[in-house]
Design an enzyme around this catalytic site. Structure first.
Site, PDB file in Angstrom:
ATOM      1  N   GLY A  17     -47.326  18.148  52.047  1.00  0.00           N
ATOM      2  CA  GLY A  17     -48.184  18.077  51.631  1.00  0.00           C
ATOM      3  C   GLY A  17     -48.946  17.302  52.796  1.00  0.00           C
ATOM      4  O   GLY A  17     -48.596  16.818  53.881  1.00  0.00           O
ATOM      5  N   PHE A  19     -49.903  14.149  53.066  1.00  0.00           N
ATOM      6  CA  PHE A  19     -49.461  12.559  53.465  1.00  0.00           C
ATOM      7  C   PHE A  19     -47.532  13.015  53.409  1.00  0.00           C
ATOM      8  O   PHE A  19     -47.086  11.890  53.856  1.00  0.00           O
ATOM      9  CB  PHE A  19     -49.761  12.432  52.080  1.00  0.00           C
ATOM     10  N   GLY A  20     -47.189  14.182  53.369  1.00  0.00           N
ATOM     11  CA  GLY A  20     -45.275  13.773  53.409  1.00  0.00           C
ATOM     12  C   GLY A  20     -45.247  14.843  52.886  1.00  0.00           C
ATOM     13  O   GLY A  20     -45.649  15.906  52.755  1.00  0.00           O
ATOM     14  N   ASP A 126     -54.423  13.214  38.828  1.00  0.00           N
ATOM     15  CA  ASP A 126     -54.186  14.229  40.014  1.00  0.00           C
ATOM     16  C   ASP A 126     -53.860  15.487  38.639  1.00  0.00           C
ATOM     17  O   ASP A 126     -52.532  15.800  39.018  1.00  0.00           O
ATOM     18  CB  ASP A 126     -53.769  13.964  40.608  1.00  0.00           C
TER      19      ASP A 126
END
Length: 261
Positions: A17, A19-20, A126
């Site tokens: 994603g 972010f990582g 989420d």
């Protein structure tokens, strides 16, 4: 061969994603298979560090993976946790859609998972099919990157306020999130409502829309596309006050009664 922490051999990439990245790895000593989440230090976000704290705060709750190690090197932060099985989204894609009975049975499991998280003073923020994974018939919830407390240090409920942006996935986030309103327990449950629509129909009518006004309009107009029990649940979540504790037992009974018909 890439070895993390002199212990975990990377086998394959499971996903990535903004972010990582997450990898399937094997402990070279015990041969145990694990999942390793990687976040570049250069992003200066420290999301994995915060997420590790949340997993540890939820330790002992059913459906929460176990953190096996958190650490870093000169390039990345790493979080090692239990390797789980297929996600609800993967199962849906394999089956095209779920029966109403199976949809509500999954709904009951998720309501109980969210109740457990909420009881610790936390909201997930989420809730979506990719973040629920099975292992040996037990359902787990993952990815606490957006998770936060809905309580102040004195245990009072946080105040309603405007946010600068939407939180969560556009397909599953609550209408309040679209309107940039602070989230609370009710929003986790409303997101579950859109998951149930997805499971029952096999799709969401707003998936390909990019205009938020259109998405919100379609989320509001659900009355003729799914059974009444799902509509009743979503309307219940929308009618909850910002700081109101949901009646999880009522929801479970609502779904159970329908399953027994």
């Amino acid at each position: 061969m890439v070895i993390i922490n002199n212990k975990y051999n990377i086998i394959e990439k499971l996903g990535s994603g903004a972010f990582g990245t997450i990898f399937k790895c094997q402990n070279i000593r015990t041969k145990e298979l694990v999942a390793v989440k990687v976040e570049p230090i250069s992003l200066d976000l420290k999301l994995l560090k915060n997420e590790t704290k949340i997993y540890n705060a939820l330790k002992g709750c059913n459906g929460i993976p176990t953190i096996k190690w958190f650490g870093k090197d000169d390039v990345n932060y790493y979080m090692v946790l239990d390797l789980l099985g297929p996600s609800l989204n993967q199962l849906l894609l394999q089956n095209s859609k779920f029966s109403l009975h199976d949809t509500l049975q999954v709904g009951i499991k998720i309501v109980l998972l969210l109740k457990s998280i909420h009881s610790k003073g936390l909201i997930h923020r989420d809730v979506k099919p990719d973040n629920f994974l099975f292992k040996n018939d037990e359902l787990f919830i993952i990815d606490f990157g957006f998770c936060k407390s809905y309580l102040n240090p004195d245990n009072s409920h946080i105040k309603l306020k405007k946010l600068s942006n939407m939180i969560g996935s556009k397909n599953y986030c609550s209408i309040s999130s679209h309107k940039h309103i602070e989230l609370s327990r009710r929003d986790d449950l409303e997101s579950l409502g859109y998951m149930l629509i997805y499971f029952y129909l096999g799709n969401l009518t707003w998936t390909n829309d990019t205009n938020e006004e259109i998405i919100v309009s379609k989320k509001q107009d659900i009355h003729n596309i799914v059974p009444q029990v799902i509509i009743d649940f979503i309307l219940y979540t929308r009618n909850l006050d910002f700081d109101e504790e949901p009646d999880y037992n009522y929801i479970v009974q609502l779904f159970t009664k329908e399953c027994e018909k």
